[in-house]
Design a protein around this motif. Structure first.
Motif, short mmCIF file in Angstrom:
data_model
loop_
_atom_site.label_atom_id
_atom_site.label_comp_id
_atom_site.label_asym_id
_atom_site.label_seq_id
_atom_site.Cartn_x
_atom_site.Cartn_y
_atom_site.Cartn_z
N ILE A 1 0.82 -1.21 0.00
CA ILE A 1 0.00 0.00 0.00
C ILE A 1 0.86 1.26 0.00
O ILE A 1 0.37 2.34 -0.37
CB ILE A 1 -0.99 0.02 1.18
CG1 ILE A 1 -0.26 0.03 2.53
CG2 ILE A 1 -1.94 -1.17 1.09
CD1 ILE A 1 -1.20 0.24 3.72
N ALA A 2 2.12 1.17 0.40
CA ALA A 2 3.01 2.33 0.33
C ALA A 2 3.19 2.82 -1.09
O ALA A 2 3.56 3.99 -1.30
CB ALA A 2 4.37 1.98 0.94
N GLU A 3 2.95 1.96 -2.07
CA GLU A 3 3.11 2.36 -3.48
C GLU A 3 1.86 3.03 -4.04
O GLU A 3 1.87 3.47 -5.20
CB GLU A 3 3.50 1.14 -4.32
CG GLU A 3 4.85 0.55 -3.93
CD GLU A 3 5.23 -0.64 -4.78
OE1 GLU A 3 4.64 -0.81 -5.87
OE2 GLU A 3 6.13 -1.40 -4.36
N HIS A 4 0.81 3.09 -3.24
CA HIS A 4 -0.40 3.82 -3.65
C HIS A 4 -0.27 5.26 -3.16
O HIS A 4 0.08 5.51 -2.00
CB HIS A 4 -1.65 3.18 -3.05
CG HIS A 4 -1.94 1.81 -3.58
ND1 HIS A 4 -2.53 1.58 -4.81
CD2 HIS A 4 -1.71 0.58 -3.04
CE1 HIS A 4 -2.66 0.29 -5.00
NE2 HIS A 4 -2.17 -0.35 -3.94
N GLN A 5 -0.56 6.21 -4.02
CA GLN A 5 -0.38 7.62 -3.65
C GLN A 5 -1.22 8.01 -2.45
O GLN A 5 -0.79 8.82 -1.62
CB GLN A 5 -0.73 8.52 -4.83
CG GLN A 5 0.36 8.60 -5.89
CD GLN A 5 0.06 9.66 -6.94
OE1 GLN A 5 -1.07 10.14 -7.06
NE2 GLN A 5 1.08 10.03 -7.71
N GLY A 6 -2.41 7.46 -2.34
CA GLY A 6 -3.27 7.82 -1.22
C GLY A 6 -2.63 7.54 0.13
O GLY A 6 -2.89 8.24 1.11
N VAL A 7 -1.78 6.53 0.19
CA VAL A 7 -1.07 6.19 1.42
C VAL A 7 0.25 6.94 1.50
O VAL A 7 0.59 7.52 2.54
CB VAL A 7 -0.84 4.66 1.51
CG1 VAL A 7 0.09 4.34 2.68
CG2 VAL A 7 -2.17 3.93 1.67
N SER A 8 1.00 6.91 0.41
CA SER A 8 2.33 7.52 0.46
C SER A 8 2.25 9.02 0.73
O SER A 8 3.10 9.58 1.43
CB SER A 8 3.08 7.28 -0.85
OG SER A 8 2.44 7.92 -1.95
N PHE A 9 1.20 9.68 0.24
CA PHE A 9 1.06 11.11 0.50
C PHE A 9 0.77 11.37 1.99
O PHE A 9 1.21 12.38 2.54
CB PHE A 9 -0.05 11.71 -0.37
CG PHE A 9 0.37 11.94 -1.80
CD1 PHE A 9 1.59 11.48 -2.28
CD2 PHE A 9 -0.47 12.61 -2.68
CE1 PHE A 9 1.97 11.68 -3.61
CE2 PHE A 9 -0.10 12.82 -4.01
CZ PHE A 9 1.12 12.35 -4.47
N LYS A 10 0.03 10.48 2.62
CA LYS A 10 -0.22 10.64 4.06
C LYS A 10 1.09 10.50 4.85
O LYS A 10 1.34 11.27 5.79
CB LYS A 10 -1.24 9.63 4.54
CG LYS A 10 -2.68 9.92 4.12
CD LYS A 10 -3.65 8.89 4.65
CE LYS A 10 -5.10 9.30 4.35
NZ LYS A 10 -5.34 9.49 2.91
N CYS B 1 -2.08 8.33 10.67
CA CYS B 1 -1.52 7.01 10.99
C CYS B 1 -2.63 5.98 11.18
O CYS B 1 -2.51 4.83 10.70
CB CYS B 1 -0.67 7.10 12.26
SG CYS B 1 0.91 7.94 12.03
N VAL B 2 -3.71 6.36 11.85
CA VAL B 2 -4.85 5.46 11.99
C VAL B 2 -5.37 5.08 10.61
O VAL B 2 -5.68 3.91 10.32
CB VAL B 2 -5.96 6.12 12.84
CG1 VAL B 2 -7.25 5.29 12.78
CG2 VAL B 2 -5.51 6.30 14.28
N GLN B 3 -5.47 6.05 9.72
CA GLN B 3 -6.01 5.80 8.38
C GLN B 3 -5.11 4.87 7.58
O GLN B 3 -5.59 3.96 6.89
CB GLN B 3 -6.19 7.13 7.64
CG GLN B 3 -7.09 7.06 6.42
CD GLN B 3 -8.56 6.90 6.81
OE1 GLN B 3 -8.92 7.06 7.96
NE2 GLN B 3 -9.38 6.55 5.84
N VAL B 4 -3.82 5.05 7.67
CA VAL B 4 -2.87 4.18 6.95
C VAL B 4 -2.99 2.75 7.46
O VAL B 4 -2.92 1.78 6.69
CB VAL B 4 -1.43 4.70 7.11
CG1 VAL B 4 -0.42 3.67 6.61
CG2 VAL B 4 -1.25 6.01 6.34
N LEU B 5 -3.17 2.58 8.76
CA LEU B 5 -3.27 1.24 9.33
C LEU B 5 -4.58 0.55 9.00
O LEU B 5 -4.70 -0.67 9.16
CB LEU B 5 -3.11 1.32 10.85
CG LEU B 5 -1.70 1.67 11.35
CD1 LEU B 5 -1.73 1.92 12.85
CD2 LEU B 5 -0.71 0.57 11.02
N GLY B 6 -5.57 1.31 8.55
CA GLY B 6 -6.84 0.71 8.19
C GLY B 6 -7.56 0.17 9.40
O GLY B 6 -7.55 0.78 10.48
#
Length: 392
Positions: A285-294, A344-349
């Motif tokens: 998921i780090a390769e998805h912009q929605g995550v990497s931008f966060k 961080c909460v959002q990245v962790l899902g």
């Protein structure tokens, strides 16, 4: 010349503190004594003894009290390392409210008061409280103070109701703010007093349920019912409580920011590890912009929060009061770190809202930072008055 380098000896101390917190303190985060109302005093005492054995207890204290005599900048570096766990500052005796209370007491107690009320707190043998906030009076506006003190020339009598008194349950050193009534012996007005926590007339009515759980023994409702104190209980000058509170607040705002910066940095490290290993739609998921931008936004925020803290710490080390600058830092850092934890909460899902990681606990705990030592809106009001020419 502006120098942002950290001396090698301070780097070594920082790394020592953080590794000690990781190795010795983080395992206690699942201890049942870390309750809804914060760490119990029994847990605190165990952690304090670990810090004492490691030579890391109350490092911010003056050298004459056995501390390291840290500058504000040195505190910024080391408190951030201690804050990697919310129990780190508790163990090292540099957590709120004790840290701010020690700072104030060291400034204005006389020798006898210091030995009785300050030294035991510095040595980790007892805790302290700062009793100001009231349910129907003083809070963001301390001018609404309703707790009263009367003086007959020999003794003070204190009556009133306080709430959100952090750590009151079991604390021994009490700093109480009350409105000293007109009398022929002393100036009147808001005044600070010292008391023993077990004195008759201090009634702890209940511990309040709260979102956060990082303060020892939580937040209490306290009633002063005819609390009788001798003249020697007067802390500093009569009528000078607001001035002393300001003396305490600027550094206390900053040390809150230092500690929470460490907690937010830890949450970021957990989010980064998760983003690298969790896959979705065929890739990490780090390769998805929605995550990497966060993750990138968090790194930007952490960097600027640290610079803001360091700048105000530098001003304080130059002897400046830094009231305006500390308000700017408090408002900015508290809001930004809350956003960092939220991302961080959002990245962790899904696991971000569970206790599979400490991030959900840190998220709840850091929410209070936007309120404690003045809500963001109060600081914004003060900042605006200063900028617009209406403030001091």
């Amino acid at each position: 010349m502006i120098d942002f380098s950290i001396p090698e000896d301070l780097v070594a101390k920082r790394d020592r503190v953080r590794q000690w917190v990781i190795d010795e303190i983080i395992p206690y985060e699942t201890d049942p004594r870390l309750t809804q109302h914060g760490p119990t005093d029994g847990l605190r005492q165990e952690l304090v003894e670990k810090a004492r054995a490691a030579g890391l207890l109350t490092i911010q204290a003056p050298v004459e009290y056995g501390g390291w005599g840290l500058s504000h900048l040195e505190q910024a570096v080391l408190y951030e390392a201690a804050g990697w766990s919310t129990l780190g500052p508790v163990a090292m005796n540099c957590a709120a409210p004790d840290e701010g209370n020690m700072f104030l007491l060291n400034k204005i107690t006389d020798a006898a008061q210091a030995e009785r009320y300050l030294r035991p707190v510095i040595e980790g043998h007892q805790r302290s409280v700062f009793a100001m906030t009231e349910p129907d009076g003083a809070g963001s506006d301390p001018g609404q103070l309703r707790t009263t003190a009367t003086f007959d020339g020999t003794h003070f009598r204190i009556d009133g109701l306080k709430w959100l008194i952090t750590g009151a349950n079991g604390a021994r050193t009490w700093i109480i703010m009350a409105d000293l009534q007109e009398n022929p012996h002393l100036p009147s007005g808001p005044t600070l007093f010292l008391a023993d926590g077990d004195a008759p007339g201090i009634v702890i009515e209940r511990v309040m349920n709260s979102m956060d759980r990082n303060y020892v023994e939580g937040h209490c409702v306290v009633r002063f019912d005819g609390l009788s104190l001798p003249r020697e209980a007067l802390l500093g000058e009569a009528g000078a409580a607001f001035r002393y509170a300001q003396l305490r607040l600027a550094p206390a705002r900053l040390t809150h920011a230092m500690r929470w910066l460490g907690a937010a940095e830890r949450a970021q490290s957990i989010a980064i590890d998760h983003a690298r290993t969790r896959t979705a739609f065929g890739k990490p998921i780090a390769e998805h912009q929605g995550v990497s931008f966060k993750i990138a936004d968090n790194e930007i925020a952490l960097h600027h929060c640290r610079l803001s803290v360091w700048y105000v710490a530098w001003l304080l080390d130059q002897g400046e009061k830094a009231r305006h600058e500390s308000s700017v830092a408090k408002a900015f850092v508290s809001e930004e770190l809350f956003r960092v934890l939220d991302r961080c909460v959002q990245v962790l899902g899904g696991i971000g809202v569970t206790e599979e990681t400490p991030v959900s606990m840190l998220f709840r705990d850091v929410r209070g930072f936007r309120l404690y030592d003045g809500p963001t809106e109060v600081h914004q009001y003060a900042i605006a008055r200063k900028v617009l020419g209406g403030g001091r």
